[in-house]
Enzyme design. Structure first.
Site, mmCIF file in Angstrom:
data_model
loop_
_atom_site.group_PDB
_atom_site.id
_atom_site.type_symbol
_atom_site.label_atom_id
_atom_site.label_comp_id
_atom_site.label_asym_id
_atom_site.label_seq_id
_atom_site.Cartn_x
_atom_site.Cartn_y
_atom_site.Cartn_z
ATOM 1 N N HIS A 157 22.667 21.697 29.420
ATOM 2 C CA HIS A 157 21.637 21.228 28.491
ATOM 3 C C HIS A 157 20.271 21.473 29.120
ATOM 4 O O HIS A 157 20.096 21.290 30.327
ATOM 5 C CB HIS A 157 21.785 19.722 28.225
ATOM 6 C CG HIS A 157 20.606 19.150 27.492
ATOM 7 N ND1 HIS A 157 20.487 19.195 26.132
ATOM 8 C CD2 HIS A 157 19.452 18.584 27.956
ATOM 9 C CE1 HIS A 157 19.322 18.659 25.783
ATOM 10 N NE2 HIS A 157 18.674 18.282 26.870
ATOM 11 N N LYS A 214 26.659 19.978 32.065
ATOM 12 C CA LYS A 214 27.519 19.127 31.243
ATOM 13 C C LYS A 214 28.907 18.971 31.893
ATOM 14 O O LYS A 214 29.220 19.678 32.859
ATOM 15 C CB LYS A 214 27.636 19.750 29.845
ATOM 16 C CG LYS A 214 26.318 19.772 29.064
ATOM 17 C CD LYS A 214 26.549 20.366 27.683
ATOM 18 C CE LYS A 214 25.297 20.349 26.832
ATOM 19 N NZ LYS A 214 25.558 20.860 25.464
ATOM 20 N N TYR A 268 21.431 12.317 22.104
ATOM 21 C CA TYR A 268 21.732 13.234 21.003
ATOM 22 C C TYR A 268 21.399 12.623 19.635
ATOM 23 O O TYR A 268 21.931 13.063 18.613
ATOM 24 C CB TYR A 268 23.200 13.659 21.063
ATOM 25 C CG TYR A 268 23.469 14.714 22.126
ATOM 26 C CD1 TYR A 268 22.746 15.913 22.148
ATOM 27 C CD2 TYR A 268 24.445 14.534 23.097
ATOM 28 C CE1 TYR A 268 22.980 16.888 23.114
ATOM 29 C CE2 TYR A 268 24.688 15.511 24.065
ATOM 30 C CZ TYR A 268 23.952 16.678 24.063
ATOM 31 O OH TYR A 268 24.186 17.659 25.013
ATOM 32 N N ASN A 297 29.343 24.359 26.112
ATOM 33 C CA ASN A 297 28.327 25.354 26.481
ATOM 34 C C ASN A 297 27.618 25.048 27.803
ATOM 35 O O ASN A 297 26.505 25.501 28.052
ATOM 36 C CB ASN A 297 27.344 25.590 25.326
ATOM 37 C CG ASN A 297 26.598 24.340 24.925
ATOM 38 O OD1 ASN A 297 26.742 23.300 25.555
ATOM 39 N ND2 ASN A 297 25.782 24.454 23.898
ATOM 40 N N GLU A 301 13.058 13.198 27.577
ATOM 41 C CA GLU A 301 14.393 13.250 28.181
ATOM 42 C C GLU A 301 14.338 12.877 29.656
ATOM 43 O O GLU A 301 15.232 12.203 30.169
ATOM 44 C CB GLU A 301 15.001 14.640 27.961
ATOM 45 C CG GLU A 301 15.288 14.877 26.486
ATOM 46 C CD GLU A 301 15.925 16.227 26.176
ATOM 47 O OE1 GLU A 301 15.960 17.101 27.069
ATOM 48 O OE2 GLU A 301 16.395 16.392 25.038
HETATM 49 P P1 IDP Z 1 20.883 23.064 22.465
HETATM 50 O O1 IDP Z 1 21.848 22.357 23.388
HETATM 51 O O2 IDP Z 1 20.921 24.562 22.646
HETATM 52 O O3 IDP Z 1 19.493 22.495 22.508
HETATM 53 P P2 IDP Z 1 21.258 21.639 19.932
HETATM 54 O O4 IDP Z 1 21.103 22.248 18.577
HETATM 55 O O5 IDP Z 1 20.247 20.627 20.388
HETATM 56 O O6 IDP Z 1 21.419 22.826 20.984
HETATM 57 O O7 IDP Z 1 22.694 20.957 19.959
HETATM 58 C C1 IDP Z 1 23.065 20.076 20.989
HETATM 59 C C2 IDP Z 1 24.475 20.374 21.405
HETATM 60 O O8 IDP Z 1 25.362 20.069 20.338
HETATM 61 C C3 IDP Z 1 24.754 21.836 21.727
HETATM 62 O O9 IDP Z 1 24.408 22.171 23.046
HETATM 63 C C4 IDP Z 1 26.240 21.937 21.495
HETATM 64 O O10 IDP Z 1 26.966 21.452 22.629
HETATM 65 C C5 IDP Z 1 26.475 20.955 20.356
HETATM 66 N N1 IDP Z 1 26.500 21.624 19.052
HETATM 67 C C6 IDP Z 1 25.464 22.110 18.353
HETATM 68 N N2 IDP Z 1 25.865 22.641 17.192
HETATM 69 C C7 IDP Z 1 27.204 22.453 17.156
HETATM 70 C C8 IDP Z 1 28.215 22.779 16.200
HETATM 71 O O11 IDP Z 1 27.963 23.354 15.129
HETATM 72 N N3 IDP Z 1 29.496 22.442 16.535
HETATM 73 C C9 IDP Z 1 29.819 21.813 17.700
HETATM 74 N N4 IDP Z 1 28.897 21.485 18.617
HETATM 75 C C10 IDP Z 1 27.606 21.800 18.350
#
Ligand code: IDP
Length: 154
Positions: free
Chosen positions: A118, A12, A52, A115, A131
């Site tokens: 992805h 990312k 997303y 984080n 994807e």
């Molecule tokens: P993943 O990336 O581990 O698959 P997902 O639940 O698909 O997680 O969420 C996609 C992305 O959305 C996450 O990687 C993170 O960057 C962001 N995200 C998820 N939950 C939150 C939140 O509660 N606050 C802010 N960003 C979030």
């Protein structure tokens, strides 16, 4: 279990800005996975919203789209046995704060909204293929033989 399972992975914008592309690629190479696609690119609004889409009703959706379009990403396709689940294991939890040291998010992140990486969800059947198709044309993926494959797979 197929040695040819493919999964979509992306460094990312925070990971790119922090100079982590090389380290992340090395981790997957060291594990024995094979890169079959890779492209340094800027995600536009439309692609971000599609990628997303499952989160469009969430309060963090606008921030997530702004973040993922805020700078270049490095999109990749990795191939190997159980690739989707193994990449997720190496990434850690969604929240870096909950991720074990030794995982990518556990080693490089502190905040849920930053984080680093992805990877396709292995619990969402077909997410990897969807994807890959969203980010890559078929002719951007390369079929090639890895010389050490007979030492990686029984
Ligand atoms: P993943 O990336 O581990 O698959 P997902 O639940 O698909 O997680 O969420 C996609 C992305 O959305 C996450 O990687 C993170 O960057 C962001 N995200 C998820 N939950 C939150 C939140 O509660 N606050 C802010 N960003 C979030």
């Amino acid at each position: 279990m197929s040695e040819h399972e493919r999964t979509f992975v992306m460094v990312k914008p925070d990971g790119v800005q922090r100079g982590l592309i090389g380290d992340i690629v090395s981790r997957f190479e060291d594990r024995g996975l094979k890169m079959v696609g890779g492209k340094f690119m800027q995600i536009d609004q439309e692609l971000a919203e599609e990628h997303y889409g499952e989160h469009e009703d969430k309060p963090f959706f606008d921030g997530l789209v702004d973040f993922i379009t805020s700078g270049p990403v490095f999109a990749m396709v990795w191939e190997g046995q159980d690739a989707t689940r193994q990449v997720r294991n190496m990434m850690g939890e969604t929240d870096p704060a909950e991720s074990a040291p030794g995982t990518i998010r556990g080693d490089y992140g502190l905040d849920l909204g930053r984080n680093v990486i992805h990877g396709s969800d292995h619990e969402d059947e077909g997410a990897n293929e969807r994807e890959i198709e969203l980010f890559f044309d078929e002719d951007e993926l390369v079929d090639w033989d890895q010389i050490d494959s007979s030492w990686l797979y029984e």
